[in-house]
Enzyme design. Structure first.
Site, PDB file in Angstrom:
ATOM      1  N   CYS A 103     -63.506   8.347 -70.613  1.00  0.00           N
ATOM      2  CA  CYS A 103     -63.883   9.677 -70.146  1.00  0.00           C
ATOM      3  C   CYS A 103     -65.135   9.606 -69.268  1.00  0.00           C
ATOM      4  CB  CYS A 103     -64.118  10.560 -71.363  1.00  0.00           C
ATOM      5  SG  CYS A 103     -64.624  12.185 -70.926  1.00  0.00           S
ATOM      6  N   CYS A 200     -64.312  12.891 -77.391  1.00  0.00           N
ATOM      7  CA  CYS A 200     -64.714  13.246 -76.046  1.00  0.00           C
ATOM      8  C   CYS A 200     -64.639  14.754 -75.824  1.00  0.00           C
ATOM      9  CB  CYS A 200     -63.822  12.479 -75.088  1.00  0.00           C
ATOM     10  SG  CYS A 200     -64.550  12.241 -73.504  1.00  0.00           S
TER      11      CYS A 200
END
Length: 367
Positions: A103, A200
């Site tokens: 991410c 995330c």
């Protein structure tokens, strides 16, 4: 102090305390500051998971308080294609990926960096990561955060010196309690908000339920090293090496009270292999092979080096040697055996405070 008033910084605002205080500190340093809230996940369903709406409201409240603009952008398509699909593929292959690393690589320091530079004319982006940047001989280095407990350089090892040169990390110079104190002192709504621990951008979901929506679980046997069956697992993807809790098997074998640990996964035959005691030889590794390498200085490793490695976040530094096998593959040997080295996770290398880079663990080496 250099004149920052001509420099525009876009802060990635997550609705948390670290990014909030980052925006404030940059303002204090004289930069032109604006915030950007990234929406990276579309399925924001039922109340338990409506954290994104709360986060956006908190980010807006902080920006209002600081008198700065908050932009929003939707990166859900990029997140799905470049982070989530890979995350699922790794689980399908029986590995345990780290989505936060991907991410940061694909969203925060690629999609966000490009959007800030091209659409918002930013000179820099900033995030609330606990890392530091140091510029030496015209190249930026990634340093561990000052707060050892919070250092997040492990998650940022894929960044290049160019990406780091375009990024600012104001809270990396502080310890976490100090960050909360600043937030409280200036009256930010995020001052007491707890740190997020979800995947995330996907938030605080029940991980097993969440994964089960996208990957069909395949139950199979739990077996000992000697091939004795102890029960059934609900899917290899729910288990990781060194795991103790959630196996659903109790107690004793030949009088041993030691707990059971996952020591291996036989993906081919869908078998979860367990043993008693966390120092079982099958759980220990003398080294590892890693690939998909990223070195911060973007120089290929050509000779053996001695440094320290972390094979998971918050692990103690492990002294090691690193030998290049090819341009994108290295062999690592630890000074002492290490437990639960997990394929799919990342090995990240350091010399002192400097994060050199890292790679994805392909296999563990055993005696």
């Amino acid at each position: 102090m250099s004149d920052n008033s001509q420099k525009k910084v876009i802060v990635g605002m997550s609705g948390g305390v670290d990014s909030s205080v980052s925006a404030y500190l940059l303002q204090q340093q004289g930069y032109q500051v604006a915030g950007l809230f990234m929406k990276n996940w579309e399925e924001d369903d039922d109340e338990e998971y409506c954290s994104a709406a709360t986060d956006l409201a908190d980010a807006q409240s902080v920006c209002d308080k600081l008198g700065i603009e908050l932009h929003t952008v939707n990166f859900a398509a990029e997140y799905w294609d470049n982070v989530f699909e890979h995350f699922l593929a790794e689980y399908r292959a029986g590995r345990t990926p780290n989505p936060d690393i991907l991410c940061n690589k694909e969203i925060k320091f690629k999609a966000f960096l490009e959007f800030a530079a091209e659409d918002l004319n930013a000179d820099y982006i900033a995030t609330g990561h606990y890392v530091r940047r140091r510029d030496i001989n015209g190249k930026s280095q990634l340093l561990r955060g000052l707060d050892n407990n919070k250092d997040q350089s492990y998650f940022l090892y894929t960044l290049s010196h160019q990406q780091i040169a375009q990024s600012l990390f104001p809270v990396g110079e502080l310890e976490k309690p100090e960050v909360r104190r600043i937030a409280e002192k200036i009256g930010l709504v995020t001052a007491k908000k707890k740190d997020s621990t979800g995947i995330c951008f996907i938030g605080e979901r029940k991980f097993r339920d969440f994964l089960g929506r996208y990957l069909p679980a395949k139950p199979g046997p739990i077996m000992t090293v000697d091939g004795e069956s102890l029960g059934e697992h609900q899917g290899l993807m729910y288990h990781t090496l060194g795991q103790r809790k959630g196996l659903g098997i109790g107690g004793t074998k030949e009088g041993s009270e030691e707990p059971w640990y996952v020591i291996d996964k036989d993906v081919q035959n869908n078998i979860l292999i367990v043993a008693q005691g966390h120092e079982h030889p099958r759980l220990m590794s003398t080294g590892l092979i890693a690939q998909q390498l990223y070195w911060v200085d973007r120089q290929t490793l050509t000779e053996k080096i001695h440094c320290v490695v972390k094979t998971r976040y918050r692990q103690q530094d492990i002294p090691c040697s690193v030998t290049p096998i090819s341009e994108d593959k290295i062999e690592v040997h630890f000074a002492n055996p290490v437990a639960a080295v997990t394929p799919g996770q990342s090995a990240v290398f350091y010399q002192g405070e400097v994060c050199l880079g890292g790679g994805v663990i392909e296999q563990r080496l055993q005696e």
